[in-house]
Design a protein around this motif. Structure first.
Motif, PDB file in Angstrom:
ATOM      1  N   TYR A  40       0.826  -1.206   0.000  1.00  0.00           N
ATOM      2  CA  TYR A  40       0.000   0.000   0.000  1.00  0.00           C
ATOM      3  C   TYR A  40       0.863   1.261   0.000  1.00  0.00           C
ATOM      4  N   LEU A  44       1.103   4.040  -3.007  1.00  0.00           N
ATOM      5  CA  LEU A  44       0.890   5.465  -2.781  1.00  0.00           C
ATOM      6  C   LEU A  44       2.042   6.293  -3.351  1.00  0.00           C
ATOM      7  N   THR A  48       1.902   8.800  -6.706  1.00  0.00           N
ATOM      8  CA  THR A  48       2.346  10.187  -6.597  1.00  0.00           C
ATOM      9  C   THR A  48       3.476  10.472  -7.577  1.00  0.00           C
TER      10      THR A  48
END
Length: 95
Positions: A40, A44, A48
């Motif tokens: 996770y 992320l 980004t």
């Protein structure tokens, strides 16, 4: 510099293609309940990094300052190290 821009665009396209496979694999791991928590965080930072990369690709030179490039580099290093950590955690070879 023009060559650098073309190579960056090509690298971004290759990254997007590889993300499709990674998303499929992550989805299967998440559904099966075998996904380590690092996936996770890796996702992320990866999302980004791709968003910043997209901004760099479409803006060409107007948004490319030294500060912004360093931020993108830091995000890329975090994503890369998260991928390595994910690999070690998934294969059970975590030192």
């Amino acid at each position: 510099m023009i060559g650098h821009g073309k190579m960056a665009t090509g690298g971004y396209v290759l990254a997007l293609l590889s993300v499709l496979y990674m998303l499929y694999s992550a989805y299967n791991l998440t559904i099966s309940g075998k996904a380590p928590s690092v996936i996770y965080t890796h996702g992320l930072f990866g999302a980004t990094s791709l968003a910043f990369g997209f901004i760099f690709i479409i803006n060409r030179w107007s948004w490319k300052t030294r500060r912004n490039m360093r931020i993108l580099l830091a995000l890329w290093v975090l994503t890369f190290s998260g991928g390595i950590s994910f690999y070690f955690a998934f294969t059970g070879k975590f030192p």
